[in-house]
Design a protein around this motif. Structure first.
Motif, PDB file in Angstrom:
ATOM      1  N   MET A   1       0.882  -1.311  -0.040  1.00 41.90           N
ATOM      2  CA  MET A   1       0.001   0.016   0.150  1.00 41.90           C
ATOM      3  C   MET A   1       0.913   1.396   0.194  1.00 41.90           C
ATOM      4  O   MET A   1       0.405   2.242  -0.739  1.00 41.90           O
ATOM      5  N   ARG A   2       2.031   1.324   0.734  1.00 40.80           N
ATOM      6  CA  ARG A   2       3.016   2.214   0.924  1.00 40.80           C
ATOM      7  C   ARG A   2       3.465   2.662  -0.508  1.00 40.80           C
ATOM      8  O   ARG A   2       3.725   3.711  -0.949  1.00 40.80           O
ATOM      9  N   LEU A   3       3.622   1.508  -1.373  1.00 41.09           N
ATOM     10  CA  LEU A   3       4.111   1.709  -2.784  1.00 41.09           C
ATOM     11  C   LEU A   3       3.180   2.588  -3.606  1.00 41.09           C
ATOM     12  O   LEU A   3       3.487   3.337  -4.460  1.00 41.09           O
ATOM     13  N   VAL A   4       1.913   2.049  -3.701  1.00 47.81           N
ATOM     14  CA  VAL A   4       1.173   2.813  -4.192  1.00 47.81           C
ATOM     15  C   VAL A   4       0.899   4.256  -3.904  1.00 47.81           C
ATOM     16  O   VAL A   4       0.951   5.192  -4.793  1.00 47.81           O
ATOM     17  N   LEU A   5       0.937   4.532  -2.510  1.00 48.65           N
ATOM     18  CA  LEU A   5       0.767   5.782  -2.292  1.00 48.65           C
ATOM     19  C   LEU A   5       2.055   6.676  -2.493  1.00 48.65           C
ATOM     20  O   LEU A   5       1.996   7.834  -2.949  1.00 48.65           O
ATOM     21  N   HIS A   6       3.328   6.187  -2.599  1.00 42.30           N
ATOM     22  CA  HIS A   6       4.549   6.887  -3.032  1.00 42.30           C
ATOM     23  C   HIS A   6       4.060   6.975  -4.682  1.00 42.30           C
ATOM     24  O   HIS A   6       4.580   8.172  -5.004  1.00 42.30           O
ATOM     25  N   ILE A   7       3.687   6.024  -5.313  1.00 48.01           N
ATOM     26  CA  ILE A   7       3.661   6.487  -6.784  1.00 48.01           C
ATOM     27  C   ILE A   7       2.409   7.482  -6.995  1.00 48.01           C
ATOM     28  O   ILE A   7       3.024   8.495  -7.816  1.00 48.01           O
ATOM     29  N   PHE A   8       1.369   7.590  -6.197  1.00 45.35           N
ATOM     30  CA  PHE A   8       0.480   8.726  -6.380  1.00 45.35           C
ATOM     31  C   PHE A   8       0.984   9.909  -5.763  1.00 45.35           C
ATOM     32  O   PHE A   8       0.517  10.930  -6.318  1.00 45.35           O
ATOM     33  N   GLY A   9       1.812   9.816  -4.677  1.00 45.92           N
ATOM     34  CA  GLY A   9       2.159  11.039  -3.993  1.00 45.92           C
ATOM     35  C   GLY A   9       3.605  11.768  -4.563  1.00 45.92           C
ATOM     36  O   GLY A   9       3.751  12.730  -4.154  1.00 45.92           O
ATOM     37  N   THR A  10       4.295  10.974  -5.315  1.00 47.44           N
ATOM     38  CA  THR A  10       5.603  11.532  -5.591  1.00 47.44           C
ATOM     39  C   THR A  10       5.907  11.329  -7.123  1.00 47.44           C
ATOM     40  O   THR A  10       6.301  12.043  -7.769  1.00 47.44           O
ATOM     41  N   VAL A  11       5.684  10.167  -7.855  1.00 53.33           N
ATOM     42  CA  VAL A  11       5.982   9.882  -9.032  1.00 53.33           C
ATOM     43  C   VAL A  11       4.999  10.368  -9.980  1.00 53.33           C
ATOM     44  O   VAL A  11       5.562  11.002 -10.814  1.00 53.33           O
ATOM     45  N   ILE A  12       3.719  10.339  -9.856  1.00 55.30           N
ATOM     46  CA  ILE A  12       2.943  10.926 -10.527  1.00 55.30           C
ATOM     47  C   ILE A  12       2.908  12.365 -10.556  1.00 55.30           C
ATOM     48  O   ILE A  12       3.009  13.073 -11.601  1.00 55.30           O
ATOM     49  N   PRO A  13       3.212  13.009  -9.517  1.00 60.20           N
ATOM     50  CA  PRO A  13       2.998  14.578  -9.484  1.00 60.20           C
ATOM     51  C   PRO A  13       4.196  15.000 -10.156  1.00 60.20           C
ATOM     52  O   PRO A  13       4.256  16.067 -10.957  1.00 60.20           O
ATOM     53  N   ALA A  14       5.432  14.227  -9.972  1.00 57.73           N
ATOM     54  CA  ALA A  14       6.665  14.699 -10.815  1.00 57.73           C
ATOM     55  C   ALA A  14       6.495  14.347 -12.319  1.00 57.73           C
ATOM     56  O   ALA A  14       6.844  15.528 -12.918  1.00 57.73           O
ATOM     57  N   CYS A  15       5.958  13.614 -12.852  1.00 54.74           N
ATOM     58  CA  CYS A  15       5.457  13.419 -14.292  1.00 54.74           C
ATOM     59  C   CYS A  15       4.493  14.456 -14.722  1.00 54.74           C
ATOM     60  O   CYS A  15       4.537  15.121 -15.802  1.00 54.74           O
ATOM     61  N   LEU A  16       3.720  14.536 -13.826  1.00 47.09           N
ATOM     62  CA  LEU A  16       2.722  15.755 -14.168  1.00 47.09           C
ATOM     63  C   LEU A  16       3.061  17.266 -14.329  1.00 47.09           C
ATOM     64  O   LEU A  16       3.021  18.000 -15.270  1.00 47.09           O
ATOM     65  N   ILE A  17       4.136  17.438 -13.516  1.00 41.73           N
ATOM     66  CA  ILE A  17       4.998  18.746 -13.400  1.00 41.73           C
ATOM     67  C   ILE A  17       5.870  19.016 -14.555  1.00 41.73           C
ATOM     68  O   ILE A  17       5.993  19.684 -15.582  1.00 41.73           O
ATOM     69  N   ALA A  18       6.433  17.875 -15.036  1.00 40.73           N
ATOM     70  CA  ALA A  18       7.233  17.628 -16.398  1.00 40.73           C
ATOM     71  C   ALA A  18       6.341  17.839 -17.427  1.00 40.73           C
ATOM     72  O   ALA A  18       6.761  18.695 -18.471  1.00 40.73           O
ATOM     73  N   ALA A  19       5.075  17.111 -17.688  1.00 37.44           N
ATOM     74  CA  ALA A  19       4.291  17.387 -18.548  1.00 37.44           C
ATOM     75  C   ALA A  19       3.561  18.964 -18.732  1.00 37.44           C
ATOM     76  O   ALA A  19       3.568  19.639 -19.727  1.00 37.44           O
ATOM     77  N   LEU A  20       3.299  19.458 -17.504  1.00 38.52           N
ATOM     78  CA  LEU A  20       3.007  20.927 -17.459  1.00 38.52           C
ATOM     79  C   LEU A  20       3.964  21.857 -17.949  1.00 38.52           C
ATOM     80  O   LEU A  20       3.844  22.785 -18.749  1.00 38.52           O
ATOM     81  N   VAL A  21       5.398  21.720 -17.683  1.00 37.75           N
ATOM     82  CA  VAL A  21       6.480  22.439 -18.135  1.00 37.75           C
ATOM     83  C   VAL A  21       6.431  22.252 -19.690  1.00 37.75           C
ATOM     84  O   VAL A  21       6.685  23.471 -20.380  1.00 37.75           O
ATOM     85  N   VAL A  22       6.450  21.136 -20.244  1.00 31.49           N
ATOM     86  CA  VAL A  22       6.574  21.136 -21.563  1.00 31.49           C
ATOM     87  C   VAL A  22       5.465  21.719 -22.551  1.00 31.49           C
ATOM     88  O   VAL A  22       5.454  22.396 -23.285  1.00 31.49           O
ATOM     89  N   ILE A  23       4.199  21.378 -21.663  1.00 31.75           N
ATOM     90  CA  ILE A  23       3.327  22.282 -22.570  1.00 31.75           C
ATOM     91  C   ILE A  23       3.013  23.706 -22.410  1.00 31.75           C
ATOM     92  O   ILE A  23       2.763  24.317 -23.565  1.00 31.75           O
ATOM     93  N   VAL A  24       3.411  23.952 -21.273  1.00 33.26           N
ATOM     94  CA  VAL A  24       3.609  25.614 -21.058  1.00 33.26           C
ATOM     95  C   VAL A  24       4.591  26.089 -21.923  1.00 33.26           C
ATOM     96  O   VAL A  24       4.399  27.214 -22.754  1.00 33.26           O
ATOM     97  N   LEU A  25       5.785  25.715 -22.021  1.00 34.18           N
ATOM     98  CA  LEU A  25       6.775  26.133 -22.764  1.00 34.18           C
ATOM     99  C   LEU A  25       6.529  25.941 -24.357  1.00 34.18           C
ATOM    100  O   LEU A  25       6.835  26.864 -25.152  1.00 34.18           O
ATOM    101  N   ALA A  26       5.991  25.050 -24.514  1.00 37.78           N
ATOM    102  CA  ALA A  26       5.432  24.686 -26.035  1.00 37.78           C
ATOM    103  C   ALA A  26       4.554  26.037 -26.391  1.00 37.78           C
ATOM    104  O   ALA A  26       4.521  26.634 -27.427  1.00 37.78           O
ATOM    105  N   ASP A  27       3.785  26.228 -25.541  1.00 39.61           N
ATOM    106  CA  ASP A  27       2.641  27.258 -25.681  1.00 39.61           C
ATOM    107  C   ASP A  27       3.470  28.755 -25.851  1.00 39.61           C
ATOM    108  O   ASP A  27       2.920  29.745 -26.656  1.00 39.61           O
ATOM    109  N   VAL A  28       4.492  29.031 -24.967  1.00 40.99           N
ATOM    110  CA  VAL A  28       5.295  30.263 -24.938  1.00 40.99           C
ATOM    111  C   VAL A  28       5.924  30.301 -26.349  1.00 40.99           C
ATOM    112  O   VAL A  28       5.984  31.581 -27.092  1.00 40.99           O
TER     113      VAL A  28
END
Length: 153
Positions: A1-28
């Motif tokens: 269960m801790r692994l699932v929480l780790h994935i949702f709490g750290t891995v997924i947010p890090a990937c989402l931030i990376a995608a956010l940076v790419v999309i905003v940078l592409a738009d700029v």
């Protein structure tokens, strides 16, 4: 269960931030060099940022960085400190449950509204909020159980 929480709490947010940076940078870049905007970039960025924040709260809660009660509780005698932490965990779970209730109300009332350029329903953001709060509750339950067993501070 801790692994699932780790994935949702750290891995997924890090990937989402990376995608956010790419999309905003592409738009700029598109706006500045091509004189055109990516129409859906802003709305998609809002969804990505929302998901990052709501899921990132889980990572913060897992590492004990979310709530500043330690500053006060660490100065209490051990028994009183443990009781104060348990009370804080219960309060956090109650608040998260209230937020889930509010998110559900928003989902029910915003069923027909959509993001203009994406065409996606706006309740997606409320679902992400409810999921994040559910993960917070799960994190607090696991930490509370660990404290009751004496495994954690």
């Amino acid at each position: 269960m801790r692994l699932v929480l780790h994935i949702f709490g750290t891995v997924i947010p890090a990937c989402l931030i990376a995608a956010l940076v790419v999309i905003v940078l592409a738009d700029v870049i598109a706006r500045n060099f091509l004189a055109m905007s990516i129409l859906w970039a802003h709305e998609f960025a809002v969804i990505l940022l929302s998901a990052t924040v709501w899921f990132g709260l889980t990572g913060a809660a897992m590492s004990g960085q979310m709530f500043g009660i330690s500053l006060f509780v660490d100065r209490l005698p051990p028994r009183a400190g443990q009781l104060a932490r348990m009370i804080a965990d219960l309060l956090v779970m109650l608040i998260a449950a209230a937020v889930i209730h509010a998110a559900w109300a928003q989902i029910s009332t915003a069923r027909f509204t959509k993001f203009l350029s994406l065409g996606w329903p706006k309740w997606i953001v409320a679902v992400l909020l409810a999921a994040g709060m559910a993960l917070i509750i799960l994190t607090r339950i696991i930490q509370l159980a660990g404290r009751v067993r004496g495994n954690q501070k």
